[in-house]
Design a protein around this motif. Structure first.
Motif, mmCIF file in Angstrom:
data_model
loop_
_atom_site.group_PDB
_atom_site.id
_atom_site.type_symbol
_atom_site.label_atom_id
_atom_site.label_comp_id
_atom_site.label_asym_id
_atom_site.label_seq_id
_atom_site.Cartn_x
_atom_site.Cartn_y
_atom_site.Cartn_z
ATOM 1 N N PHE A 1 -4.815 58.485 19.349
ATOM 2 C CA PHE A 1 -4.134 59.819 20.054
ATOM 3 C C PHE A 1 -4.391 61.053 19.289
ATOM 4 O O PHE A 1 -4.273 61.080 17.901
ATOM 5 C CB PHE A 1 -2.578 59.522 20.242
ATOM 6 C CG PHE A 1 -2.044 58.600 21.145
ATOM 7 C CD1 PHE A 1 -1.685 57.245 21.090
ATOM 8 C CD2 PHE A 1 -2.081 59.123 22.712
ATOM 9 C CE1 PHE A 1 -1.225 56.420 21.954
ATOM 10 C CE2 PHE A 1 -1.460 58.217 23.380
ATOM 11 C CZ PHE A 1 -1.186 56.833 23.189
ATOM 12 N N ARG B 1 -0.295 71.309 17.818
ATOM 13 C CA ARG B 1 0.772 72.274 18.089
ATOM 14 C C ARG B 1 0.613 73.509 17.367
ATOM 15 O O ARG B 1 -0.389 73.684 16.511
ATOM 16 C CB ARG B 1 1.980 71.588 17.156
ATOM 17 C CG ARG B 1 1.974 71.784 15.738
ATOM 18 C CD ARG B 1 3.266 71.144 15.240
ATOM 19 N NE ARG B 1 3.129 70.492 13.805
ATOM 20 C CZ ARG B 1 3.954 69.680 13.097
ATOM 21 N NH1 ARG B 1 4.995 69.262 14.090
ATOM 22 N NH2 ARG B 1 3.718 69.551 11.956
ATOM 23 N N PRO C 1 6.868 71.613 18.878
ATOM 24 C CA PRO C 1 6.527 70.363 19.563
ATOM 25 C C PRO C 1 5.055 70.102 19.433
ATOM 26 O O PRO C 1 3.984 71.006 19.371
ATOM 27 C CB PRO C 1 6.669 70.504 20.999
ATOM 28 C CG PRO C 1 7.777 71.687 21.186
ATOM 29 C CD PRO C 1 7.345 72.572 19.893
ATOM 30 N N LEU C 2 4.981 68.646 18.829
ATOM 31 C CA LEU C 2 3.633 68.103 19.142
ATOM 32 C C LEU C 2 3.101 67.711 20.329
ATOM 33 O O LEU C 2 3.716 67.146 21.224
ATOM 34 C CB LEU C 2 3.597 66.820 18.267
ATOM 35 C CG LEU C 2 2.420 66.609 17.477
ATOM 36 C CD1 LEU C 2 1.715 67.482 16.484
ATOM 37 C CD2 LEU C 2 2.468 65.179 16.539
ATOM 38 N N PHE D 1 0.652 65.555 22.975
ATOM 39 C CA PHE D 1 -0.464 64.508 22.676
ATOM 40 C C PHE D 1 -1.311 64.452 23.856
ATOM 41 O O PHE D 1 -1.047 64.819 25.081
ATOM 42 C CB PHE D 1 0.408 63.364 22.699
ATOM 43 C CG PHE D 1 1.009 63.002 21.391
ATOM 44 C CD1 PHE D 1 2.210 63.500 20.963
ATOM 45 C CD2 PHE D 1 0.310 62.178 20.235
ATOM 46 C CE1 PHE D 1 2.829 63.283 19.703
ATOM 47 C CE2 PHE D 1 0.944 62.059 19.126
ATOM 48 C CZ PHE D 1 2.071 62.555 18.682
ATOM 49 N N GLY D 2 -2.519 63.959 23.527
ATOM 50 C CA GLY D 2 -3.491 63.506 24.763
ATOM 51 C C GLY D 2 -2.882 62.361 25.421
ATOM 52 O O GLY D 2 -1.805 61.636 24.743
ATOM 53 N N ASN D 3 -3.505 61.750 26.342
ATOM 54 C CA ASN D 3 -3.334 60.295 27.070
ATOM 55 C C ASN D 3 -3.837 59.188 26.145
ATOM 56 O O ASN D 3 -3.630 58.012 26.505
ATOM 57 C CB ASN D 3 -3.606 60.345 28.248
ATOM 58 C CG ASN D 3 -2.581 61.232 29.125
ATOM 59 O OD1 ASN D 3 -1.305 61.250 28.845
ATOM 60 N ND2 ASN D 3 -2.899 61.655 30.341
#
Lengths: 113, 114
Positions: free
Chosen positions: A90, A94, A101-102, A104-106
């Motif tokens: 992943f 941020r 918040p961080l 994320f990609g998928n």
């Protein structure tokens, strides 16, 4: 849609081969991260970059390298893949301090045979 | 010292029940404690977060309880629904070696049965 794009979605790779996982974000975030996710171990930080032009090592950096030539892109390279690098990877980003918040990609599901 | 220990690894609860996920940490330098929710095939997404100067934070059906002296924090889901079925990660953030780093727990796979 703003966010993080990772490619490929999945990959089967022969041991010893070189592989680059791509990560691009369009949120103009300063900090970017690469994590690997393994069952029972959670998410472990591989490498990070606080801003373009700088990188740092995370918890499990061995066998991986990164570069941050610009704000948007943060590729992760496996120079010579080994089976223990089979994982889901992943990319995240941020803006600002640690309490932001961080995003994320998928993920990229990588299998090294 | 940078570890965050999460339990249980998996949890099955009936709809309407209150699942509780626990996390513990050692390093008192941690100053921000988020929880992330992850659905299959997706990346984790921030659910709720707390700072150590607060003992409880509630957002909708999700509540974080924080015990600074015990160095423990937990996630409670009120009136749980099948749509809450996901993997949940606790995390802790602090500055290590000149960089802000987020350390994750091992994850809890939560299943809410209808």
């Amino acid at each position: 849609i703003a966010g993080i794009t990772q490619a490929p979605t999945s990959q089967i790779l022969a041991a010893g081969r070189r592989m680059t996982l791509r990560c691009t974000q369009d949120m103009r975030h300063n900090a970017m991260y690469w994590y690997r996710q393994d069952l029972g171990l959670g998410l472990r930080l591989i490498h990070y970059s606080n801003t373009a032009g700088t990188t740092g090592k995370g918890e499990v950096p061995d066998g991986y390298s990164v570069s941050r030539a610009n704000t948007d892109d943060f590729p992760l390279t496996l120079a010579s893949a080994v089976p223990s690098q089979t994982s889901v990877y992943f990319c995240a980003s941020r803006q600002g301090p640690s309490n932001s918040p961080l995003h994320f990609g998928n993920g990229t599901r990588l299998t090294v045979t | 010292q940078q570890q965050v220990k999460q339990s249980p690894q998996s949890l099955i609860v009936q709809k309407g029940g209150i699942p509780i996920i626990n996390c513990a940490y050692e390093n008192t330098a941690f100053d921000y404690f988020p929880w992330y929710q992850q659905f299959p095939g997706k990346g984790p997404a921030l659910l709720i977060a707390i700072r150590p100067d607060v003992s409880e934070k509630k957002e909708g059906r999700f509540t974080i309880s924080f015990n600074k002296s015990a160095k423990q924090f937990s996630l409670h889901i009120m009136d749980s629904q099948p749509g809450d079925s996901a993997t949940y990660f606790c995390a802790a953030s602090a500055s290590f070696e000149g960089a802000q780093k987020l350390v994750f727990g091992q994850g809890t796979r939560l299943t809410i049965n209808p």
